[in-house]
Design a protein around this motif. Sequence first.
Motif, PDB file in Angstrom:
ATOM      1  N   SER A  18       0.827  -1.196   0.000  1.00 12.91           N
ATOM      2  CA  SER A  18       0.000   0.000   0.000  1.00 12.91           C
ATOM      3  C   SER A  18       0.869   1.257   0.000  1.00 12.91           C
ATOM      4  CB  SER A  18      -0.920  -0.014   1.222  1.00 12.91           C
ATOM      5  OG  SER A  18      -1.648   1.187   1.301  1.00 12.91           O
ATOM      6  N   TYR A  19       1.918   1.257   0.809  1.00 14.06           N
ATOM      7  CA  TYR A  19       2.836   2.403   0.849  1.00 14.06           C
ATOM      8  C   TYR A  19       3.550   2.580  -0.479  1.00 14.06           C
ATOM      9  CZ  TYR A  19       2.238   2.633   5.935  1.00 14.06           C
ATOM     10  OH  TYR A  19       1.717   2.759   7.192  1.00 14.06           O
ATOM     11  N   ILE A  20       3.973   1.482  -1.072  1.00 19.55           N
ATOM     12  CA  ILE A  20       4.659   1.540  -2.369  1.00 19.55           C
ATOM     13  C   ILE A  20       3.711   2.097  -3.430  1.00 19.55           C
ATOM     14  CG2 ILE A  20       5.659   0.148  -4.234  1.00 19.55           C
ATOM     15  CD1 ILE A  20       7.521   0.541  -1.869  1.00 19.55           C
ATOM     16  N   SER A  21       2.472   1.617  -3.426  1.00 21.50           N
ATOM     17  CA  SER A  21       1.487   2.095  -4.390  1.00 21.50           C
ATOM     18  C   SER A  21       1.226   3.591  -4.201  1.00 21.50           C
ATOM     19  CB  SER A  21       0.185   1.299  -4.216  1.00 21.50           C
ATOM     20  OG  SER A  21      -0.804   1.809  -5.067  1.00 21.50           O
ATOM     21  N   GLU A  22       1.058   4.011  -2.955  1.00 21.43           N
ATOM     22  CA  GLU A  22       0.824   5.429  -2.670  1.00 21.43           C
ATOM     23  C   GLU A  22       2.040   6.267  -3.071  1.00 21.43           C
ATOM     24  OE1 GLU A  22      -1.339   8.729  -1.538  1.00 21.43           O
ATOM     25  OE2 GLU A  22      -1.999   6.671  -1.831  1.00 21.43           O
ATOM     26  N   ASN A  23       3.222   5.740  -2.833  1.00 18.23           N
ATOM     27  CA  ASN A  23       4.453   6.436  -3.201  1.00 18.23           C
ATOM     28  C   ASN A  23       4.530   6.630  -4.711  1.00 18.23           C
ATOM     29  OD1 ASN A  23       7.391   6.462  -4.098  1.00 18.23           O
ATOM     30  ND2 ASN A  23       7.610   6.810  -1.894  1.00 18.23           N
ATOM     31  N   LYS A  24       4.177   5.599  -5.467  1.00 20.09           N
ATOM     32  CA  LYS A  24       4.192   5.702  -6.930  1.00 20.09           C
ATOM     33  C   LYS A  24       3.192   6.742  -7.407  1.00 20.09           C
ATOM     34  CE  LYS A  24       5.766   1.029  -7.997  1.00 20.09           C
ATOM     35  NZ  LYS A  24       5.404  -0.273  -8.562  1.00 20.09           N
ATOM     36  N   LYS A  25       2.003   6.759  -6.799  1.00 15.67           N
ATOM     37  CA  LYS A  25       0.990   7.743  -7.172  1.00 15.67           C
ATOM     38  C   LYS A  25       1.479   9.158  -6.884  1.00 15.67           C
ATOM     39  CE  LYS A  25      -3.020   4.784  -6.322  1.00 15.67           C
ATOM     40  NZ  LYS A  25      -4.140   4.541  -5.401  1.00 15.67           N
ATOM     41  N   LEU A  26       2.078   9.328  -5.714  1.00 18.95           N
ATOM     42  CA  LEU A  26       2.584  10.662  -5.355  1.00 18.95           C
ATOM     43  C   LEU A  26       3.714  11.104  -6.278  1.00 18.95           C
ATOM     44  CD1 LEU A  26       2.503  10.419  -1.458  1.00 18.95           C
ATOM     45  CD2 LEU A  26       1.012  11.785  -2.925  1.00 18.95           C
ATOM     46  N   ARG A  27       4.600  10.190  -6.612  1.00 20.98           N
ATOM     47  CA  ARG A  27       5.694  10.527  -7.537  1.00 20.98           C
ATOM     48  C   ARG A  27       5.154  10.895  -8.916  1.00 20.98           C
ATOM     49  NH1 ARG A  27      10.991   9.317  -5.985  1.00 20.98           N
ATOM     50  NH2 ARG A  27      11.103   8.278  -3.974  1.00 20.98           N
ATOM     51  N   ALA A  28       4.135  10.168  -9.368  1.00 21.78           N
ATOM     52  CA  ALA A  28       3.520  10.473 -10.664  1.00 21.78           C
ATOM     53  C   ALA A  28       2.859  11.849 -10.614  1.00 21.78           C
ATOM     54  CB  ALA A  28       2.501   9.390 -11.041  1.00 21.78           C
ATOM     55  N   GLU A  29       2.196  12.147  -9.508  1.00 22.91           N
ATOM     56  CA  GLU A  29       1.553  13.459  -9.354  1.00 22.91           C
ATOM     57  C   GLU A  29       2.606  14.567  -9.314  1.00 22.91           C
ATOM     58  OE1 GLU A  29      -1.389  16.279  -9.138  1.00 22.91           O
ATOM     59  OE2 GLU A  29      -1.538  14.171  -9.656  1.00 22.91           O
ATOM     60  N   ILE A  30       3.709  14.329  -8.639  1.00 22.95           N
ATOM     61  CA  ILE A  30       4.799  15.313  -8.599  1.00 22.95           C
ATOM     62  C   ILE A  30       5.343  15.541 -10.006  1.00 22.95           C
ATOM     63  CG2 ILE A  30       7.195  15.655  -7.859  1.00 22.95           C
ATOM     64  CD1 ILE A  30       6.356  14.334  -5.172  1.00 22.95           C
TER      65      ILE A  30
END
Length: 102
Positions: A18-30
């Motif tokens: 879940s953390y990895i998935s959220e991290n990927k989403k945040l990086r994509a948003e950045i």
Amino acid sequence: MSKDMMPQRSDLVGKYDSYISENKKLRAEIENLRDRLYLASIKVADARVEANKLRARVEVLEQALGLLTTLVPSMEVDSSDPLGMARKIEATVRAALKEAKP
């Protein structure tokens, strides 16, 4: 800590995923925001260039109108109505030319 109080491996893996998935989403948003900021900065730079061109054009037109006012020395400069000034100059010059014709 007793064994039943320790989180299960599957719980930890699920949280990690879940953390990895959220991290990927945040990086994509950045990345998306960086791209948008870059495009916005290009638009701002283009707008500044265009504004500078327009300022230069206004300066040239102001100089041209200033030169035209020398045709009517009695004219008072009215920077709030340059078109009106040009019309007065045109009318005065036409009248002078009409009078000068034999």
